[in-house]
Design a protein around this motif. Sequence first.
Motif, PDB file in Angstrom:
ATOM      1  N   GLY A 149       0.830  -1.211   0.000  1.00 39.93           N
ATOM      2  CA  GLY A 149       0.000   0.000   0.000  1.00 39.93           C
ATOM      3  C   GLY A 149       0.860   1.254   0.000  1.00 39.93           C
ATOM      4  N   ALA A 150       1.872   1.284   0.876  1.00 42.63           N
ATOM      5  CA  ALA A 150       2.765   2.440   0.974  1.00 42.63           C
ATOM      6  C   ALA A 150       3.560   2.609  -0.322  1.00 42.63           C
ATOM      7  CB  ALA A 150       3.715   2.268   2.157  1.00 42.63           C
ATOM      8  N   HIS A 151       3.990   1.474  -0.900  1.00 44.95           N
ATOM      9  CA  HIS A 151       4.748   1.535  -2.150  1.00 44.95           C
ATOM     10  C   HIS A 151       3.898   2.128  -3.282  1.00 44.95           C
ATOM     11  CE1 HIS A 151       7.706   0.628  -5.142  1.00 44.95           C
ATOM     12  NE2 HIS A 151       6.941  -0.235  -5.766  1.00 44.95           N
ATOM     13  N   LEU A 152       2.644   1.692  -3.375  1.00 42.56           N
ATOM     14  CA  LEU A 152       1.748   2.214  -4.413  1.00 42.56           C
ATOM     15  C   LEU A 152       1.491   3.714  -4.215  1.00 42.56           C
ATOM     16  CD1 LEU A 152      -0.907  -0.645  -4.776  1.00 42.56           C
ATOM     17  CD2 LEU A 152       0.857  -0.018  -6.425  1.00 42.56           C
ATOM     18  N   ARG A 153       1.324   4.112  -2.962  1.00 45.63           N
ATOM     19  CA  ARG A 153       1.118   5.544  -2.690  1.00 45.63           C
ATOM     20  C   ARG A 153       2.343   6.351  -3.114  1.00 45.63           C
ATOM     21  NH1 ARG A 153      -1.566   3.437   1.664  1.00 45.63           N
ATOM     22  NH2 ARG A 153       0.202   3.615   3.081  1.00 45.63           N
ATOM     23  N   ASN A 154       3.536   5.806  -2.831  1.00 43.87           N
ATOM     24  CA  ASN A 154       4.772   6.478  -3.250  1.00 43.87           C
ATOM     25  C   ASN A 154       4.859   6.599  -4.757  1.00 43.87           C
ATOM     26  OD1 ASN A 154       6.181   7.346  -1.051  1.00 43.87           O
ATOM     27  ND2 ASN A 154       7.089   5.343  -0.645  1.00 43.87           N
ATOM     28  N   LEU A 155       4.594   5.490  -5.441  1.00 44.24           N
ATOM     29  CA  LEU A 155       4.656   5.499  -6.902  1.00 44.24           C
ATOM     30  C   LEU A 155       3.666   6.499  -7.483  1.00 44.24           C
ATOM     31  CD1 LEU A 155       4.827   1.727  -7.942  1.00 44.24           C
ATOM     32  CD2 LEU A 155       6.688   3.388  -7.970  1.00 44.24           C
ATOM     33  N   SER A 156       2.489   6.575  -6.877  1.00 44.19           N
ATOM     34  CA  SER A 156       1.422   7.406  -7.459  1.00 44.19           C
ATOM     35  C   SER A 156       1.744   8.895  -7.368  1.00 44.19           C
ATOM     36  CB  SER A 156       0.075   7.096  -6.807  1.00 44.19           C
ATOM     37  OG  SER A 156       0.058   7.566  -5.486  1.00 44.19           O
ATOM     38  N   LYS A 157       2.709   9.242  -6.492  1.00 45.16           N
ATOM     39  CA  LYS A 157       3.116  10.653  -6.414  1.00 45.16           C
ATOM     40  C   LYS A 157       3.738  11.126  -7.727  1.00 45.16           C
ATOM     41  CE  LYS A 157       4.005  10.701  -1.461  1.00 45.16           C
ATOM     42  NZ  LYS A 157       5.080  10.324  -0.529  1.00 45.16           N
ATOM     43  N   ASN A 158       4.382  10.185  -8.457  1.00 48.69           N
ATOM     44  CA  ASN A 158       5.031  10.562  -9.717  1.00 48.69           C
ATOM     45  C   ASN A 158       4.354   9.939 -10.934  1.00 48.69           C
ATOM     46  OD1 ASN A 158       7.179  11.981  -8.376  1.00 48.69           O
ATOM     47  ND2 ASN A 158       7.920   9.963  -7.745  1.00 48.69           N
ATOM     48  N   ASP A 159       3.169   9.445 -10.752  1.00 49.96           N
ATOM     49  CA  ASP A 159       2.491   8.756 -11.849  1.00 49.96           C
ATOM     50  C   ASP A 159       1.009   9.138 -11.820  1.00 49.96           C
ATOM     51  OD1 ASP A 159       1.116   6.908 -13.470  1.00 49.96           O
ATOM     52  OD2 ASP A 159       2.603   5.339 -13.085  1.00 49.96           O
ATOM     53  N   GLN A 160       0.652  10.054 -12.736  1.00 48.11           N
ATOM     54  CA  GLN A 160      -0.712  10.599 -12.704  1.00 48.11           C
ATOM     55  C   GLN A 160      -1.797   9.558 -12.938  1.00 48.11           C
ATOM     56  OE1 GLN A 160      -0.965  13.956 -15.343  1.00 48.11           O
ATOM     57  NE2 GLN A 160      -0.248  15.373 -13.760  1.00 48.11           N
ATOM     58  N   LYS A 161      -1.489   8.621 -13.837  1.00 56.06           N
ATOM     59  CA  LYS A 161      -2.490   7.604 -14.161  1.00 56.06           C
ATOM     60  C   LYS A 161      -2.751   6.723 -12.923  1.00 56.06           C
ATOM     61  CE  LYS A 161      -3.010   3.521 -16.954  1.00 56.06           C
ATOM     62  NZ  LYS A 161      -1.965   2.500 -16.968  1.00 56.06           N
ATOM     63  N   LEU A 162      -1.650   6.321 -12.302  1.00 58.07           N
ATOM     64  CA  LEU A 162      -1.740   5.490 -11.101  1.00 58.07           C
ATOM     65  C   LEU A 162      -2.433   6.257  -9.971  1.00 58.07           C
ATOM     66  CD1 LEU A 162      -0.680   2.666 -10.257  1.00 58.07           C
ATOM     67  CD2 LEU A 162       1.322   3.797  -9.311  1.00 58.07           C
ATOM     68  N   ASP A 163      -2.075   7.526  -9.838  1.00 57.99           N
ATOM     69  CA  ASP A 163      -2.648   8.368  -8.801  1.00 57.99           C
ATOM     70  C   ASP A 163      -4.167   8.464  -8.958  1.00 57.99           C
ATOM     71  OD1 ASP A 163      -2.464  10.295  -6.610  1.00 57.99           O
ATOM     72  OD2 ASP A 163      -3.095  11.749  -8.121  1.00 57.99           O
TER      73      ASP A 163
END
Length: 211
Positions: free
Chosen positions: A32-46
Amino acid sequence: MNIILLGPQGSGKGTQARMLSEKLGLVHVDVGAHLRNLSKNDQKLDKIINEIGALLPDKEVFAIVTKYLKEIAPDGRNILFDGYPRGIRQYNLMKNWLIKKGTKFDAAIYLDIKEKESVRRLSARRVCCQCGAIYNLITNLPPRKGYCACGGRLMQREDDKPRVIRKRLALYYQQTAPLVDFLTNEGILIRVDGEKPIEIVFQTILSRLGI
Ligand SMILES: [Zn+2]
């Protein structure tokens, strides 16, 4: 030993994850924390995770998790899976991946907690509106009623209100129940009473793991 740790919000999962990974020398993989981190730099994921609140397709999460595992748990280090897998398909994908690596899931620990207790714990959270410090009216009292150490007023976040918590918990149970049943049939599920004090929960898990 590779372990899956399951439990709704308020079950003390984060605390047990830290204690277990330290004691057993496991790499704590907090998906969960990893996905939140990734989504900071990935608009689609966010957009998918934070705006729509939807889950990513199983294969996509699998690709993200295995890439992450190669980075933080190389050389066949043992893993504590936190927040993953969330469903049967995700479980099977990862199970096969582990088998190819010559290893397996050894246990899945489910921290059991009644909705009422979960709501009680989570709705006790207060946040300082000036510095953002977090308190808990049950476990981490502020120095003065209603106020932070910095003097700022304490507020209850919208997310921590019982109505919102119940909605989130319902979604968690709905998503996780089939996996919990499946893991029981796989013979690896260990159900632990998550309402007990932290140290007792921890000792119970260790003894059920045969440690
Ligand atoms: Zn403050």
